[in-house]
Scaffold this motif. Structure first.
Motif, short mmCIF file in Angstrom:
data_model
loop_
_atom_site.label_atom_id
_atom_site.label_comp_id
_atom_site.label_asym_id
_atom_site.label_seq_id
_atom_site.Cartn_x
_atom_site.Cartn_y
_atom_site.Cartn_z
N CYS A 200 0.80 -1.23 0.00
CA CYS A 200 0.00 0.00 0.00
C CYS A 200 0.83 1.28 0.00
CB CYS A 200 -0.97 0.01 1.19
SG CYS A 200 -0.19 0.41 2.77
N CYS A 216 2.57 -4.28 8.03
CA CYS A 216 2.15 -2.90 7.74
C CYS A 216 1.09 -2.43 8.74
CB CYS A 216 1.59 -2.82 6.30
SG CYS A 216 1.04 -1.15 5.88
N CYS A 219 -2.19 -1.42 6.38
CA CYS A 219 -3.04 -2.39 5.65
C CYS A 219 -2.91 -3.82 6.15
CB CYS A 219 -2.76 -2.33 4.15
SG CYS A 219 -1.23 -3.16 3.64
N PHE A 221 -0.46 -5.88 5.71
CA PHE A 221 0.39 -6.71 4.84
C PHE A 221 1.55 -7.25 5.67
CE2 PHE A 221 3.92 -6.60 1.52
CZ PHE A 221 3.53 -7.76 0.89
ZN LIG Z 1 0.43 -1.61 3.72
#
Ligand SMILES: [Zn+2]
Length: 266
Positions: A200, A216, A219, A221
């Motif tokens: 992202c 992350c 997001c 991730f």
């Molecule tokens: Zn992210």
């Protein structure tokens, strides 16, 4: 003098050099510039990140380690170093132990050099473009990440030494890549490559859950931290290539599926 041919003499060899290494071995090296390795033509780029836990992480998810000494060899080196400390300066015993230590160290160097040759050839064959961080910039910006440190500072001396060896191997790997894939190695500013989410693009130091894992905060991730950095290095290089052509960005984060199934280590 008897000698062994380790490989045929290259055609364009104009000079040679005779050397004796630390382990007392003699070598004859012929100087020749090898032909560059042709690119595969797939248009594919790879990002290579100098890892913390591993020697290098690829944007493909591959984690590469430099083969060093094996467990038993490392233990033997430790014993030899302790025995060396108990010998008298100038004694025959001391010279013998020093020679044995030099042979072990030479073995480690041989394995690292072999790895550098195989890895650089492999990358030059597999990818059209190879993106790496610019070492000159990296030295100044990456200390917070723990990949480049003054040896012995804030860490055990041994760890500092190992890092120094890894750093030396890294410089040699990039140099060989440039020999084998001239014009296909792109050096990028590594700033934020380890703190940016490849899915992202959110930049946050807190996304480094640990040295090995990137999670992350924006997001969610989750991926191997070195692989995440390698993907950012690849994408930055792709951006450079696009800017040079003056076209719109290709394969950016918006139109590429995040790779959630990349391997995790440690
Ligand atoms: Zn992210």
């Amino acid at each position: 003098m008897r000698f062994r041919w380790s490989r045929p003499i290259p055609h364009a060899a104009k000079s040679y050099r005779v050397t004796r290494d630390r382990a007392g071995r003699w070598h004859v090296a012929f100087a020749a510039i090898p032909a560059p390795i042709p690119k595969p033509g797939s248009g594919e780029a790879v990002g290579v990140d100098r890892g913390v836990a591993v020697a290098a992480a690829l944007s493909t998810g591959d984690l590469l380690t430099v083969p060093g000494l094996r467990e038993a060899e490392r233990a033997r080196l430790g014993r030899l170093l302790r025995r060396l400390a108990r010998t008298r300066p100038g004694s025959r015993r001391r010279a013998q132990i020093k020679a044995a230590i030099a042979r072990l160290k030479a073995r480690e160097t041989d394995r690292r050099k072999d790895w550098i040759e195989k890895t650089s050839t492999n990358l030059a064959r597999r990818f059209d473009v190879i993106a790496v961080e610019d070492l000159n910039i990296a030295g100044m910006t990456r200390s917070a990440r723990g990949t480049v440190e003054a040896p012995g500072r804030k860490m055990a001396q041994k760890a500092g030494l190992n890092r120094g060896i890894l750093a030396a191997g890294w410089g040699a790997l990039v140099a060989r890549l440039e020999d084998k894939a001239p014009g296909r190695v792109i050096k990028i500013d590594p700033r934020n490559t380890s703190r940016t989410c490849n899915a992202c693009r959110h930049v946050a130091g807190e996304s480094r859950e640990s040295q090995a894992v990137f999670l992350c905060v924006a997001c969610g991730f989750r991926v191997n931290a070195d692989v995440n950095a390698a993907c950012n290095i690849r994408d930055t290089a792709a951006g450079h290539a696009v800017a040079a052509r003056g076209g719109p960005p290709l394969g950016g984060p918006a139109n590429r599926e995040p790779q959630h199934d990349l391997p995790l280590t440690g």
